[in-house]
Motif scaffolding. Sequence first.
Motif: not given
Length: 239
Positions: A154-179
């Motif tokens: 994904f980085v090779r396609k131009g994505m900046a490596k994202p900051r990782l946040i680990i938290r309790t989520m009641s309905m999702r395994w993960g998410s990618f934010t607009a930021s």
Amino acid sequence: MNVAQEQIEIQWGERHAIAELRRTQRRVLRVEVKPSGDIVVFAPAGEQLAAVESRVRRKSPWIFREIDRIECGPAVTPLRHFLSGETHLLLGKPYRLAIEPSQEPGVRIEGDRLLIFTPQADDGTECSRLLAQFYSLTAKSIFPERLDAMAPPFVRKGMAKPRLIIRTMSMRWGSFTASGRILLNVDLVRASPAFIDYVICHELAHAFHSDHGKEWRKLLETVMPDWEDRKVRLEALLR
């Protein structure tokens, strides 16, 4: 943040189901079929109900396929009471729980046993808290490693490596934010690294495509050709 809740009926041929409609501030419509078979539709707060129903109707074949898959799948994991002898998962491996009285609280793995040491051996709430703390520490060790391993395409396609946040989520395994942050559910630490990798790639693909449309699927298939199999197996494991 949810600002309202409604219900809508979903029909496909002679089949119908009732879905909970949650209005959100996000612009993307998302449908989730929970392991219980319940359906939740996340729709933009300002969108007309008729428009939401029309968009959900187009997803009806997938929705009922998911319901059928869940009904034919393995039983939902029973509620844990944190008693010695129960089975708990860590990185996809089952461990037999053993609770041992100790003045020094802690958790560790010994062979095929998951040991919880606590002065309150008969206190399920305290044992649950100690195990959750252990899972969180393990996730903070494992998840960054898996992100480092999955990010390069994904980085090779131009994505900046994202900051990782680990938290309790009641309905999702993960998410990618607009930021540009990636959020991972701490509960994923119960799954094998192969399934953690799937969730990471799933979310990183959203850096380029916000929905789950054709281009998003094409990108994910390029990076992880067996992603659909991993998705099904993850959902079966952590139901």
